[in-house]
Design an enzyme around this catalytic site. Structure first.
Site, PDB file in Angstrom:
ATOM      1  N   SER A  19       1.102  -1.469  -0.143  1.00 19.72           N
ATOM      2  CA  SER A  19       0.048  -0.326   0.196  1.00 19.72           C
ATOM      3  C   SER A  19       1.050   1.015   0.031  1.00 19.72           C
ATOM      4  O   SER A  19       0.206   2.379  -0.032  1.00 19.72           O
ATOM      5  CB  SER A  19      -1.121   0.279   1.254  1.00 19.72           C
ATOM      6  OG  SER A  19      -0.351  -0.105   2.358  1.00 19.72           O
ATOM      7  N   LYS A  21       3.548   2.130   2.137  1.00 22.76           N
ATOM      8  CA  LYS A  21       3.678   2.728   3.465  1.00 22.76           C
ATOM      9  C   LYS A  21       5.183   3.470   3.584  1.00 22.76           C
ATOM     10  O   LYS A  21       5.479   3.942   4.333  1.00 22.76           O
ATOM     11  CB  LYS A  21       3.500   1.460   4.722  1.00 22.76           C
ATOM     12  CG  LYS A  21       1.924   1.123   4.857  1.00 22.76           C
ATOM     13  CD  LYS A  21       1.369  -0.087   5.691  1.00 22.76           C
ATOM     14  CE  LYS A  21       2.538  -1.290   6.051  1.00 22.76           C
ATOM     15  NZ  LYS A  21       2.452  -1.774   4.700  1.00 22.76           N
ATOM     16  N   GLU A  90       8.811  -1.459   9.839  1.00 17.56           N
ATOM     17  CA  GLU A  90       7.898  -2.700   9.683  1.00 17.56           C
ATOM     18  C   GLU A  90       7.392  -2.782  11.244  1.00 17.56           C
ATOM     19  O   GLU A  90       8.408  -4.087  11.853  1.00 17.56           O
ATOM     20  CB  GLU A  90       8.994  -4.024   9.240  1.00 17.56           C
ATOM     21  CG  GLU A  90       8.802  -3.677   8.197  1.00 17.56           C
ATOM     22  CD  GLU A  90       7.752  -4.288   7.145  1.00 17.56           C
ATOM     23  OE1 GLU A  90       6.849  -4.185   7.536  1.00 17.56           O
ATOM     24  OE2 GLU A  90       8.091  -4.305   5.409  1.00 17.56           O
ATOM     25  N   GLN A  92       5.560  -3.696  12.648  1.00 12.51           N
ATOM     26  CA  GLN A  92       4.888  -4.802  13.837  1.00 12.51           C
ATOM     27  C   GLN A  92       5.026  -6.267  14.170  1.00 12.51           C
ATOM     28  O   GLN A  92       4.566  -6.710  14.529  1.00 12.51           O
ATOM     29  CB  GLN A  92       3.948  -6.045  12.450  1.00 12.51           C
ATOM     30  CG  GLN A  92       4.304  -6.271  11.495  1.00 12.51           C
ATOM     31  CD  GLN A  92       4.605  -4.929  10.190  1.00 12.51           C
ATOM     32  OE1 GLN A  92       4.595  -3.845  10.792  1.00 12.51           O
ATOM     33  NE2 GLN A  92       5.255  -6.181   8.691  1.00 12.51           N
ATOM     34  N   CYS A 187     -12.448 -10.563  -1.392  1.00 15.42           N
ATOM     35  CA  CYS A 187     -11.768 -11.634  -1.635  1.00 15.42           C
ATOM     36  C   CYS A 187     -10.775 -13.043  -1.042  1.00 15.42           C
ATOM     37  O   CYS A 187     -10.137 -13.392  -1.562  1.00 15.42           O
ATOM     38  CB  CYS A 187     -10.686 -11.058  -3.057  1.00 15.42           C
ATOM     39  SG  CYS A 187     -11.697 -10.355  -4.540  1.00 15.42           S
TER      40      CYS A 187
END
Length: 209
Positions: A19, A21, A90, A92, A187
């Site tokens: 996306s 980031k 990063e 996370q 999806c």
């Protein structure tokens, strides 16, 4: 770490993989460098997709290298007293202690910019990202494009041999386009979890039906 310093704050750039980031993080760092701010950039040592290399340059020749860190304590120890902007990519992959660290840095007068994937491949909060989002003064959540239907994508689809990975897989599995796709809610597939929802009567029919 400085005490009694000017007002600091926390910014979080979150969203699905692919996306943009990291690109947004780089944009903000470059603007800070152009403004003459003293910047330090950190990234989790788990993110080795680019050979551990991460260097950002501004048009006036300023450069900043990302320092790999294994945990929040190590990151806190590496922050210099005269740093004005701390950027973390990063996030996370770091432990929950990063929340206290970024709070302390902001309290010390630093601008803290955090980028990370907010949900794992199951669609659940990823690491400390939920807590970081709750503490931030500014939040920007980015979406990608669903590779299946073209709608805005907010989910990370993990793939194994081109097929959706089962829910019981490990939460952390570093990879790129060969292992992940961006997908929309409709999806996105997580085998076994989706089956369990079907058995409970969830997801059958249109919302409100």
């Amino acid at each position: 770490m400085r005490h009694g310093a000017a007002h600091g704050w926390i910014e979080v750039v979150a969203g699905v993989m692919f996306s943009g980031k990291s690109e947004e993080l780089i944009r903000r760092i470059r603007r800070a460098l152009i403004a003459g701010r003293r910047v330090q950039l950190f990234k989790s040592h788990l993110d080795d997709r680019y050979g551990g290399q991460f260097q950002i340059s501004s048009h006036d020749g300023r450069q900043v290298d990302a320092e790999p860190v294994s945990n929040s304590v190590q990151l806190a120890e590496k922050v210099d007293a005269d740093t004005q902007v701390v950027a973390i990519d990063e996030a996370q992959f770091l432990d929950d202690g990063i929340c206290e660290v970024v709070d302390a840095l902001a309290d010390a007068g630093m601008r803290v910019i955090v980028a990370g994937t907010d949900m794992d491949f199951r669609g659940e909060p990823f690491g400390p990202m939920g807590l970081l989002l709750a503490r931030a003064e500014r939040i920007d959540k980015l979406s990608a494009i669903c590779v299946v239907c073209g709608d805005p994508a907010t989910k990370n689809q993990r793939l194994i041999d081109g097929k959706p990975a089962p829910a019981e897989g490990p939460t952390i599995q570093v990879g790129g386009a060969e292992s992940y796709e961006a997908r929309c809610r409709r999806c996105h597939e997580v085998p076994k979890r989706d089956r369990a929802q079907g058995e409970l009567g969830l997801g059958a029919g249109e919302p409100g039906a």
